[in-house]
Structure formats: C-alpha cells, structure tokens
Design a protein around this motif. Structure first.
Motif, mmCIF file in Angstrom:
data_model
loop_
_atom_site.group_PDB
_atom_site.id
_atom_site.type_symbol
_atom_site.label_atom_id
_atom_site.label_comp_id
_atom_site.label_asym_id
_atom_site.label_seq_id
_atom_site.Cartn_x
_atom_site.Cartn_y
_atom_site.Cartn_z
ATOM 1 N N ILE A 61 0.842 -1.200 0.000
ATOM 2 C CA ILE A 61 0.000 0.000 0.000
ATOM 3 C C ILE A 61 0.873 1.244 0.000
ATOM 4 C CG2 ILE A 61 -1.677 1.337 1.339
ATOM 5 C CD1 ILE A 61 -2.857 -1.303 2.315
ATOM 6 N N GLU A 65 0.701 4.181 -2.744
ATOM 7 C CA GLU A 65 0.372 5.554 -2.362
ATOM 8 C C GLU A 65 1.457 6.523 -2.811
ATOM 9 O OE1 GLU A 65 -2.430 7.126 -0.119
ATOM 10 O OE2 GLU A 65 -3.028 5.747 -1.723
ATOM 11 N N ASP A 91 -5.643 -6.291 3.761
ATOM 12 C CA ASP A 91 -5.588 -4.826 3.656
ATOM 13 C C ASP A 91 -5.215 -4.394 2.246
ATOM 14 O OD1 ASP A 91 -6.265 -4.621 6.312
ATOM 15 O OD2 ASP A 91 -4.210 -4.287 7.013
ATOM 16 N N TYR A 95 -7.490 -2.330 -0.465
ATOM 17 C CA TYR A 95 -6.970 -1.092 -1.055
ATOM 18 C C TYR A 95 -7.039 -1.146 -2.577
ATOM 19 C CZ TYR A 95 -3.720 2.558 -2.499
ATOM 20 O OH TYR A 95 -3.165 3.652 -3.132
#
Length: 212
Positions: A61, A65, A91, A95
């Motif tokens: 993630i 990002e 997770d 995402y």
C-alpha cells in the motif's frame, strides 16, 4: 519494480541480521524516485501504443500511495503479489479494490520456499491441508481447484504455474462450482498471523528488500 541487486554468491551468503541493502545496486533512499521514473517510462509506452496495459508487482500500500503522487496514469491495471489462504493480504486486497486495481495472486496454491519447520508451524503445505482436502472431497474437485476458486471468490486473478497439460486444464476448470460461505470461512481460518504466512522467497537472504 523492485530494487536491482547483486545476489550474493554461495561463498558470500548473508549472515543473520545482516542488512540486505548492501547487495542492492540502487540506494534505499532512491527507490521511490526510481519507481516513479520507471512508471513514467511505462506511461509513455502505453501512450505510444507499445503496450495495452501497465501494472506493478509486489507493491505494498505504501508503494502504491507513493506512486500515486506522481503518476499521470492511474490506477495500474494490476498488482501481482503473493496471496493465498495462509497469506491473504486483506488490507492490500481492499486497497486495490478501492483504487480499481486488479490484485493478481501468484502462489495461490501456497508458496514452496518454506522450511520443514515453517510447514509444521503452519500445519503443513497449504495444498495438502486437511481443511482444503475436506472441501475438495465435498465438491468432488481437486485441492488445487479449491484454492484457485477461493482466490477468485475473493476477487483475485490467479496465475497457477504448471508445465503439465492435464493440470493446466484442471486449473482452468473452476467455473462449474463455487464455495459456500461455510467453506470460505473455513479457508479464511487458515490465515497465519501477520506476515508469518508469507512463503515465497522464504529462504532468500534478499527477501526483505523494500517489501515493507
């Protein structure tokens, strides 16, 4: 893209606790900018019609990002990562779903790089686990088909690897059945805590390079 590296030879194998970045050809602090520059080149290739889609592999993630801050084309078509019942990447999967990125699961049948101690800790190899075998018997399918179907019902694309034609056909034949909620819950229950279920490159001294 991950860091380019010089893999240690057997004669210079890394020691326990040694910083694996000593083998990298790119300094750790430069990795974010290298990823961004690589993505820009891929964007250009897409603009020029040289490719039909662009994606990433082994991105966390945090990686995604950071890339999003400088990307002109977003989202990546796919993020290919290790993902299976022992290591479900919940997770990251959520995402990717939110961002419109297909999560493609490699090692969907369970990684093959663990030691005997690790397999014992997890309850054996995933593909031969009692839970998987019981579900396979209930549905009259193979253990591999159960695990591939499990991945599909979690909205993951799969890339099972085999050179055997019969297994290729078997792996593709997973659309005539589905797993019910009870079976899905049983497979969900196999997840290992934290990242202890991560099995690919388990014995590679470079496995921790910028995977955080």
């Amino acid at each position: 893209p991950g860091p380019a590296y010089h893999k240690p030879k057997d004669s210079e194998s890394s020691e326990e606790g040694e910083d694996p970045w000593k083998y990298s050809m790119i300094p750790q602090q430069d990795m974010e900018s290298v990823r961004a520059e690589t993505w820009r080149a891929m964007e250009d290739a897409l603009d020029q019609g040289k490719v039909e889609a662009i994606g990433v592999s082994n991105f966390s993630i945090r990686h995604l990002e950071n890339l999003k801050k400088t990307a002109r084309i977003w989202p990546p078509a796919v993020n290919q990562v290790e993902c299976h019942a022992y290591y479900p990447q919940d997770d990251l999967r959520e995402y990717c779903k939110k961002e419109g990125i297909v999560l493609q699961a490699y090692a969907a049948l369970g990684g093959q790089d663990a030691t005997k101690v690790k397999w014992k800790e997890l309850g054996g190899k995933l593909i031969s686990h009692e839970v998987v075998s019981d579900i396979a018997k209930e549905l009259h399918v193979s253990n591999a088909q159960v695990l591939l179907r499990y991945a599909l019902q979690r909205d993951c694309a799969v890339t099972p690897k085999t050179k055997i034609r019969d297994r290729m056909e078997e792996n593709a034949n997973i659309f005539h059945f589905s797993l019910n909620p009870k079976q899905m819950k049983a497979l969900d229950g196999l997840r290992a805590p934290g990242d202890t279920g991560r099995l690919c490159w388990r014995t590679d001294p470079l496995r921790t390079l910028d995977f955080d």
